[in-house]
Design a protein around this motif. Sequence first.
Motif, PDB file in Angstrom:
ATOM      1  N   GLN A 614       1.276  -1.643  -0.351  1.00 43.97           N
ATOM      2  CA  GLN A 614       0.174   0.373   0.034  1.00 43.97           C
ATOM      3  C   GLN A 614       0.848   1.252  -0.113  1.00 43.97           C
ATOM      4  OE1 GLN A 614      -3.580   0.132  -0.150  1.00 43.97           O
ATOM      5  NE2 GLN A 614      -2.732   1.934  -1.029  1.00 43.97           N
ATOM      6  N   VAL A 615       1.803   1.180   0.920  1.00 44.22           N
ATOM      7  CA  VAL A 615       3.276   1.771   0.873  1.00 44.22           C
ATOM      8  C   VAL A 615       3.051   2.809  -0.703  1.00 44.22           C
ATOM      9  CG1 VAL A 615       5.069   3.346   1.656  1.00 44.22           C
ATOM     10  CG2 VAL A 615       3.424   2.013   3.994  1.00 44.22           C
ATOM     11  N   LEU A 616       3.629   1.656  -1.357  1.00 42.07           N
ATOM     12  CA  LEU A 616       4.657   1.639  -2.689  1.00 42.07           C
ATOM     13  C   LEU A 616       3.057   2.107  -3.414  1.00 42.07           C
ATOM     14  CD1 LEU A 616       7.329  -0.959  -2.452  1.00 42.07           C
ATOM     15  CD2 LEU A 616       7.450   1.774  -2.111  1.00 42.07           C
ATOM     16  N   ALA A 617       2.247   1.739  -3.725  1.00 42.22           N
ATOM     17  CA  ALA A 617       1.571   1.898  -4.023  1.00 42.22           C
ATOM     18  C   ALA A 617       0.447   3.762  -4.225  1.00 42.22           C
ATOM     19  CB  ALA A 617      -0.151   1.450  -4.025  1.00 42.22           C
ATOM     20  N   ASN A 618       0.591   4.421  -3.107  1.00 44.36           N
ATOM     21  CA  ASN A 618       0.388   5.271  -2.567  1.00 44.36           C
ATOM     22  C   ASN A 618       2.043   6.058  -2.931  1.00 44.36           C
ATOM     23  OD1 ASN A 618      -1.432   4.763  -1.032  1.00 44.36           O
ATOM     24  ND2 ASN A 618      -1.251   4.994   0.920  1.00 44.36           N
ATOM     25  N   ALA A 619       2.775   5.706  -2.735  1.00 47.12           N
ATOM     26  CA  ALA A 619       3.738   6.716  -3.333  1.00 47.12           C
ATOM     27  C   ALA A 619       3.742   6.555  -4.381  1.00 47.12           C
ATOM     28  CB  ALA A 619       5.425   5.849  -2.679  1.00 47.12           C
ATOM     29  N   LYS A 652      10.952   2.270 -10.499  1.00 48.52           N
ATOM     30  CA  LYS A 652      11.829   1.736  -9.216  1.00 48.52           C
ATOM     31  C   LYS A 652      11.017   1.442  -8.149  1.00 48.52           C
ATOM     32  CE  LYS A 652      15.530   1.791  -6.493  1.00 48.52           C
ATOM     33  NZ  LYS A 652      14.980   1.311  -5.692  1.00 48.52           N
ATOM     34  N   LEU A 653       9.563   1.910  -8.038  1.00 49.70           N
ATOM     35  CA  LEU A 653       8.979   1.801  -7.118  1.00 49.70           C
ATOM     36  C   LEU A 653       8.330   0.333  -7.493  1.00 49.70           C
ATOM     37  CD1 LEU A 653       7.401   5.012  -6.551  1.00 49.70           C
ATOM     38  CD2 LEU A 653       8.341   3.760  -4.903  1.00 49.70           C
ATOM     39  N   LEU A 654       7.825  -0.107  -9.256  1.00 53.03           N
ATOM     40  CA  LEU A 654       7.118  -1.133  -9.260  1.00 53.03           C
ATOM     41  C   LEU A 654       8.408  -2.136  -9.107  1.00 53.03           C
ATOM     42  CD1 LEU A 654       5.007  -0.086 -12.658  1.00 53.03           C
ATOM     43  CD2 LEU A 654       4.607  -0.420 -10.532  1.00 53.03           C
TER      44      LEU A 654
END
Length: 813
Positions: A614-619, A652-654
Amino acid sequence: MRLGSIVALLALSSAAAPTATATATATSTSTSTSTSTSTSTSTSTSTSTSTSTSTSTQGLHDLVKRRLPSHCHDFLFTLQNASVPTNSTHSALDEYSIATATNGSIAIQGNSLSALATGLRRYLTDVAHVDMYWFIGSRLDQATSPLPRPNGTIHGKSIVPWRYYFNTVTFSYTTPFYDWDDWELQLDWLALHGVNLPLAWVGFEQILLDVFRDIGLADHEITAFFSGPAFQSWNRFGNIQGSWNGTLPLSFISSQFALQKQIVTRMLELGMSPILPAFTGFVPRAITKHYPNATVINGSRWEGFESQYTNTTFLEPSDPLFATLQASVISKQIEYYGNITSFYTLDQYNENDPYSGDLDYLRNVTRGTWQSLKSANPSATWVMQGWLFYSNSDFWTTDRISAYLSGVEEDQDMLVLDLFSESQPQWQRTDSYSGKPWVWNQLHNYGGNMGLYGQMDNITINPIAALHDSPTMVGMGLTPEGQEGNEIMYKLLLDQAWSSTPLDTAQYFHSWTTSRYAGNNSLPEALYTAWQLLRTSAYNNTNLTSNAVPKAIFELAPNITGLVARTGHHPTTIRYDPAVVVTAWQQLLSASDQDARLWNNPAYEHDVADVTRQVLANAFLSTYTSTMATWNATSPQANATLLASGISSLKKLLADLDSVLLALPQFRLDTWLDSARALAPPSNTSNTSTSPLSEYYALDALNQITLWGPTGEINDYASKSWGGLVGQYYLPRWSVFLDYLAATSPADYDAHVARARVKELEMNFQVSGLQVGAGAGAGAGAGPGLEEVKVGGGLNEVVKGDVADALRTLGML
Ligand SMILES: *[C@@H]1O[C@H](CO)[C@@H](O)[C@H](O)[C@H]1NC(C)=O
Ligand SMILES: *[C@@H]1O[C@H](CO)[C@@H](O)[C@H](O)[C@H]1NC(C)=O
Ligand SMILES: *[C@@H]1O[C@H](CO)[C@@H](O)[C@H](O)[C@H]1NC(C)=O
Ligand SMILES: *[C@@H]1O[C@H](CO)[C@@H](O)[C@H](O)[C@H]1NC(C)=O
Ligand SMILES: *[C@@H]1O[C@H](CO)[C@@H](O)[C@H](O)[C@H]1NC(C)=O
Ligand SMILES: *[C@@H]1O[C@H](CO)[C@@H](O)[C@H](O)[C@H]1NC(C)=O
Ligand SMILES: *[C@@H]1O[C@H](CO)[C@@H](O)[C@H](O)[C@H]1NC(C)=O
Ligand SMILES: *[C@@H]1O[C@H](CO)[C@@H](O)[C@H](O)[C@H]1NC(C)=O
Ligand SMILES: *[C@@H]1O[C@H](CO)[C@@H](O)[C@H](O)[C@H]1NC(C)=O
Ligand SMILES: *[C@@H]1O[C@H](CO)[C@@H](O)[C@H](O)[C@H]1NC(C)=O
Ligand SMILES: *[C@@H]1O[C@H](CO)[C@@H](O)[C@H](O)[C@H]1NC(C)=O
Ligand SMILES: *[C@@H]1O[C@H](CO)[C@@H](O)[C@H](O)[C@H]1NC(C)=O
């Protein structure tokens, strides 16, 4: 038995006269009534003609044996004043009590098997601090030994007679590839959570196959009607027909039928009344060849599917053949499973409007259907989803709804599922479904999408209010499209069914945390803090313009517009302060700094991966927004550095998210694909993962979560944040799009060019996606890009290393 009797029975509650007492101790060694697990494809006669649920407590002893094998002798179950629920009016409320018996046993008494099972879980969570969970499984064996004894007597009483579970589509989004082990776990979960009225759709195609064979249709005419394993729900609803990329094999149908025999037997042993399918009217096209005079209509086009796959043939209930087929469907089920239930699920207009809006016509449809059901089984109750009145509300005016419902002339013969009560309740608008008994349900998510989400106030306050306001509300339940996550919200609703005042959510989250991590040893305070932070943020949505689990925008086809701020039931709007969830994530991680043993706790690992997701999805969402603004501000050349940095952050987030998800099997694409492949009978080639049949199943599974239809008819509806899918599908899809943006100024942007590149990748993935982790089985990913990841471990390193770095770079830490 009309309205008044429901009220009377609700008020009577526990005052029922003692009718039966059965006692069995856990020391009983008698073998259970367990089912024969024949895999025969035949339609031979079956078991018994026993009615409804069992009154033996053996099923509960067997559950204890399965889940707490070293404590078989600790429990004493006593069924008192047993009343067997058989129909929607029978409204005795369930009650249990738990105490320590003089001989030291943990003595659980109750007036139904469901009450006993609920009491057992109450003991396990409140006294022994352990529970069962989706994805993680049973943690009951983590209880301390000897088991703690309750100090006093604990009582519980349901506020509604029925606790319902499943959406028709859960059988496609979650369970299509379940084997018996998965079902056993699922059914134990349901029983312990007090569910006594579950849908039982598995293997229905065997019934239809036999019924249509009997009236002269050939097998190829019948199987041409059936949809693939991951799409059966919508075939059963009459939305689609046929299977793309292959035909549903008879071996699948017969093995599912064998599974269903085990499922319904176990449901009865655990005190649940299965809701079986009935004949809806949807038939193979070939019916008109064999019955040229049959009154049929051809359904409208659903979701833009080619008419080959939709335009389903509906046999009118006014045609005598309808009643014949209904009798055949019902009697075959009685023959195969026993006369085990009076509940039948039957939906004719799920996202399909009736042929005519004429009030007489609508009344005739329900009357004909109802009469067919009652003559097939005089005790039948028609269970219907109320979804149509919401989804197709333009068609379903108040007049039409009441005409349609009035065709069922005995109110008690119908039970309506108010499907989405937490956000779009229909029971007020329909005047409590014109007096039909109905169930308050939390739907929560669409397509098994993944996102932290809950309406904790609504699901604790509103069902209680509805119970006061509507005398015909007789149940509470869960109708998730997929059993996707946020398990605490589902447990909360089922537990609310045993409390006449709204549960205190702060206290509930506290107790949840203790049993979630099997907290008999004291747990780090940070875990409690993390869950309280989630409670007041992600689980406290009150703005119902977004009314279900939010979708991560990276799961959607990339675009320069239209992705953020979506509302409705696939929202992308985040209704809480994302910084709070980052703090919750930090608290979760700091707990394992204090107690490193948490990294060996599967519940902890799951939650770390889930909150990180969730944190990465929001980022990704906020980084996407700023990157679009950069791109749009001027030409890409002018902002080249800033744009490149935004684009590389998104990629990079993905990539980081993919690494996180690959660490646990429940978050991996290959787990889903391999479970589909496993349906194929072992072939004589050495590698079953490449047999044509296993590839048919795998493609069916892959197509559902990507294109949803042969050419993307409902693209990305059932998208998933799964390892392998994020890295091999969403990341390449975004890369191709972002690289195009990097080379194209806003003035030159051509949506057709961008879309064509993305589309090509989407279509190709229907082939290449099957290679992701293919043949790896659990724990040894070998597909493209999976090599670098330390599979099945390394979550700790990835989260504290790459993920933390990425968030720091973005200024989020
Ligand atoms: C429902 O079950 C109860 C108890 O078995 C019975 O008394 C009642 O007549 C039944 N109602 C209907 C409508 O079948
Ligand atoms: C029972 O009571 C004792 C003394 O108050 C307490 O220490 C213990 O934790 C209690 N046990 C349970 C299972 O509640
Ligand atoms: C699946 O079926 C679609 C539509 O019929 C077709 O376009 C596609 O090539 C097929 N894909 C595979 C992998 O067979
Ligand atoms: C169908 O209807 C026609 C005309 O009413 C009649 O002649 C024929 O016998 C019927 N066929 C069947 C199979 O019932
Ligand atoms: C729908 O199916 C019927 C019968 O199978 C057929 O006559 C009709 O042309 C079909 N409609 C479309 C739009 O394909
Ligand atoms: C409804 O059924 C009645 C009785 O069978 C019949 O007379 C009437 O024509 C039907 N109405 C419609 C619109 O089908
Ligand atoms: C099934 O049971 C119901 C009552 O529970 C009864 O009305 C019906 O006749 C039974 N059907 C058969 C085929 O035994
Ligand atoms: C829950 O949602 C319903 C339907 O939108 C609404 O009427 C009700 O006020 C909400 N209740 C709470 C406590 O949020
Ligand atoms: C949940 O949100 C509502 C509306 O924003 C707010 O009034 C309420 O205090 C919140 N509850 C908690 C426990 O944070
Ligand atoms: C609810 O969300 C909508 C759409 O995002 C927004 O316009 C509205 O202001 C919000 N309502 C409240 C009370 O925050
Ligand atoms: C780009 O900016 C223009 C002008 O301000 C605006 O109309 C458009 O919506 C923006 N597009 C994107 C993708 O941000
Ligand atoms: C973006 O969305 C718009 C509106 O739905 C659509 O017309 C366009 O084709 C999409 N662009 C891409 C690249 O998919």
